[in-house]
Every structure is written in structure tokens, then in C-alpha cells.
Write a protein that holds these residues in place. Structure first.
Motif, PDB file in Angstrom:
ATOM      1  N   GLY A   1       0.809  -1.149  -0.037  1.00 18.23           N
ATOM      2  CA  GLY A   1      -0.059  -0.104  -0.031  1.00 18.23           C
ATOM      3  C   GLY A   1       0.747   1.090  -0.009  1.00 18.23           C
TER       4      GLY A   1
ATOM      5  N   ASP B   1      -4.798   1.394  -3.380  1.00 21.99           N
ATOM      6  CA  ASP B   1      -5.023   2.715  -3.097  1.00 21.99           C
ATOM      7  C   ASP B   1      -5.870   3.303  -4.258  1.00 21.99           C
TER       8      ASP B   1
ATOM      9  N   GLY C   1      -6.102   2.676   1.474  1.00 23.76           N
ATOM     10  CA  GLY C   1      -5.863   1.567   1.115  1.00 23.76           C
ATOM     11  C   GLY C   1      -5.824   0.660   2.497  1.00 23.76           C
TER      12      GLY C   1
END
Ligand SMILES: *Cc1c(COP(=O)(O)O)cnc(C)c1O
Length: 389
Positions: free
Chosen positions: A240, A361, A371
Motif C-alpha cells: 500500500g 489505493d 488503502g
């Protein structure tokens, strides 16, 4: 495992997944990518040790397989939120230090002791309780203390930390870590982070010889002076974005998840028809629509749908991006596949919702969240496949 236990496990497995078609889709989790991301983090941490935050079922990806993969990669210190999570980690990462971020309740002290889990003590009361338990059983049980330097969340005040420091030699428990948490490290260069680092350094100086930990993923990546002795990345391990703004893309390590869901049918819609609950999306032309087997009960945010005035999330269909149209239902979403040649998408095909350029994301941005929330809400309905074990 006994024969009957093995049979039972098989039976349960069969009951859950008849075969791949019994689930709405397949969530593929790349354990080799998680291990590579951890090694990357360890390299960036330099002389500091790199731990791993695996709370919330390892950010939704499965705490046992993730902890086992990280332990194999060399990770020796884990952070979970709850004792129940620590119980699941100790069996797959024997010998590792497991810190429980949410601290402890006196009723759970023997359970902590049983598995050598270390509570992160965040109040004078907790410290007092852990200390008296250690004194009672006459064992130097390990624990961390958490000092609040700006989150106004868990942790001692600076004044309380000073009080604790004066008594540190009298404790019956073993203080093995002094930690705090950064509030705005994802905004690279924010002055609050510098202030927190300075405040924390002052506290660390009161505990000579005790390891110190401050950095989350963002601190690790963007603030080298936040590293201290032990860094605690979470989101970076799972692919992420750890930083926001112009640095966000640069802060992403290897992607870890792919999500493929089944096409239940391909249907025709007429110009002027609306799609989904509320009729908020109107077809602007005669269209072909693919009905997909996933919805908000599978962690596809309801806010990621689209209306006549707002574009939502996308899917990769036969190698091309297609918009999701209309509201997200509990178990279904609809993709507009008019641009895909007829025959290239049909009932039974798989369509990609995460992967092939669509990140957690991206889905988060399409739904006004982060995320972290996408990952932790993917849920248990997909068939899960672990790669790179
Ligand atoms: C969740 C958490 C982390 C990890 O944060 P990331 O942003 O995911 O790297 C580190 N420390 C504490 C105390 C946390 O709660």
C-alpha cells in the motif's frame, strides 16, 4: 494430526469451497512479495531492526501465512493489536517477540504469560498491574511502554513517562521497548513529525539501554531520524501507499494482492436504462454490461460505485479498463463492457478488480478512503490463494 482430524479438516474445506465456482472470486496473496517488501524495509532501516505490524489479520491478508512468511524472511519482532492475534502468531513464528499494541487487561495476564506475549503498556494503571503480576509469579515478564507524543491516543503522557523512568529499576517486569507513534509521517517533511521525534528522543534518553521504536512505514520511508532501534512498518509490507501527496506512488513497494471475480452474465442495456439501486446511473448509449460476483459484503466499498455525475472504480476486463456503473450492491456490481469486443467477455470469465495496474489505493481513492481500509475489509468470502510460500 490424527486421521479423523485430517478428515474433519478436509470435510470443512469441502463444505466451504465446493470448487473455485463456489466463491464469488479469488483473492491471490503473494507471500513472496510480502517477504521481499520486508527485506526492502530492513535494508532501508539500516542499523535498526525491522519488525512487522500484522494486526487486523495482517491487514486482512491472513495472519498465520503472513507471519510465517515474514518469520522465514528473518523477521523476529511482530506487533499485533489483540491477544487473540498473538495466539495465532506464536504457533507459526516460534521464538519471535510478539507485542500486543492494545495493551492488556488483568484477566488476560496468565494468557500473555503462557505464550510469552508482551503487552504494550499505555497507562500507569496498566504498568502497575503488569508489574504486580510479574512480582506475584516472580518472573521478569517482558513488556513495552507506549508514550504519547502527539496522537492523543494510546500511551502515557510525557510527565507520566518521567515518573515511570524514575522507578524503572524497581520493576519486577522486564521493560524491553519504549515506543511512541507518529501522527503525520505520511506527509513527508511535516513539522509535526520533527517535533514528535525530538520529544521522543527526550523520553528515550530517560531509559538508557532500553530499545526504542517510533517509525511506522511512513516514518521508515520518509524520516530516517525516526528509525531509532526498531521500525514498525505495516502498510508498506502489503504493497500500500505509505506516503500521501506527490510521494505516494514512490512509497509503494511490490504489489501483494490480486482480486479476480466471476462474470455471472453479460447482458444488453438500452440507452436511457438505469443501472442498480436508486437508478443513479443512466446508460448514455446502448451498452453491454457484465454482472460481477462481488459487492460491499466483499469489501468493495459502496462509495466506489458511479452515478451520472461521478465516475467510480474500474475493472480490468480482457486486458482493458472498464468502468463500474451504478451503485455497488451487497453481492453484485456491474461493469460497462461495451468497448470490449463481443466474445472477449462472457459468462464464467474472471475480471480483475485489483492488480494489473489497479492498486488498493486506486480503489480507495474511488471511494474516499485509504488503502488500509480496503485491505482490512476484503473479507472472508473469496477463495484465498497464497503464492510464493
Ligand atoms: C498500525 C501501526 C503501525 C503500522 O503503521 P503503518 O502505517 O501501517 O506502517 C505502527 N505502529 C503502531 C502503533 C500502529 O498502530
Amino acid at each position: 494430526m490424527s486421521d479423523s482430524a485430517a478428515k474433519l479438516e478436509l470435510a470443512e474445506d469441502e463444505a466451504t469451497f465446493v470448487n473455485e465456482r463456489g466463491a464469488g472470486g479469488v483473492l491471490t496473496i503473494d507471500l513472496a512479495a510480502i517477504a521481499a517488501n520486508w527485506r526492502d524495509c530492513q535494508e532501508r532501516a539500516g542499523n535498526a531492526e525491522c519488525g512487522a505490524v500484522i494486526k487486523a489479520d495482517a491487514y486482512g491478508l491472513g495472519i498465520e501465512p503472513v507471519a510465517a512468511a515474514l518469520a522465514r524472511a528473518g523477521c523476529q519482532t511482530f506487533f499485533v493489536a489483540l491477544l487473540d492475534e498473538a495466539l495465532r502468531v506464536c504457533t507459526v513464528a516460534p521464538g519471535a517477540a510478539i507485542y500486543v499494541l492494545n495493551g492488556f487487561n488483568p484477566a488476560t495476564a496468565p494468557a500473555f504469560q503462557d505464550i510469552d506475549a508482551r503487552p504494550v503498556l499505555g497507562s500507569l494503571e496498566e504498568i502497575e498491574e503488569w508489574d504486580s503480576y510479574a512480582r506475584k509469579i516472580n518472573e521478569p515478564l517482558a513488556a513495552a511502554i507506549h508514550v504519547d507524543t502527539g496522537m492523543s491516543r494510546h500511551g502515557l503522557t510525557v510527565a507520566e513517562a518521567e515518573q515511570v523512568a524514575r522507578k524503572q529499576n524497581d520493576f519486577a517486569f522486564a521493560l524491553t521497548l519504549v515506543m511512541s507513534h507518529l501522527a503525520r509521517a505520511d506527509e513527508a517533511g511535516h513539522e509535526m513529525t520533527a517535533a514528535q521525534i525530538e520529544k521522543f528522543a527526550g523520553i528515550v534518553a530517560l531509559f538508557p539501554g532500553i530499545p526504542a521504536s517510533l517509525a511506522n512505514s511512513a516514518g521508515l520511508l520518509a524520516h530516517p531520524d525516526s528509525h531509532f532501534d526498531l521500525v514498525r512498518p505495516g502498510i508498506a509490507l502489503y504493497g500500500g501507499e505509505a506516503l500521501i501527496g506527490e510521494n505516494s506512488k514512490k512509497s509503494v513497494m511490490q504489489p501483494v494482492v490480486r482480486l479476480d471475480v466471476h462474470v455471472l452474465q453479460v447482458r444488453h442495456g438500452k440507452q436511457g436504462d438505469t443501472v442498480g439501486y436508486g437508478g443513479e446511473y443512466t446508460l448514455k448509449r446502448d451498452s453491454r454490461l457484465a454482472v460481477l460476483s462481488a459487492g460491499y459484503a466483499d469489501g468493495i466499498p459502496r462509495a466506489s460505485g458511479s452515478t451520472d455525475t461521478r465516475r467510480g472504480m474500474e475493472a480490468v476486463v480482457a486486458g482493458r479498463r472498464c468502468p463500474i456503473v451504478g451503485r455497488v450492491s451487497m453481492d453484485l456490481i456491474v461493469a460497462d463492457v461495451t468497448e470490449i469486443p463481443e466474445g472477449d467477455v462472457k459468462r464464467g470469465d474472471m475480471v480483475r478488480l485489483l492488480g494489473e495496474g489497479i492498486t488498493v489505493d486506486d480503489l480507495a481513492r474511488a471511494s474516499g478512503t485509504v488503502g488500509y481500509e480496503i485491505l482490512t475489509r476484503l473479507g472472508r468470502r473469496y477463495r484465498r490463494v497464497y503464492e510464493g510460500e
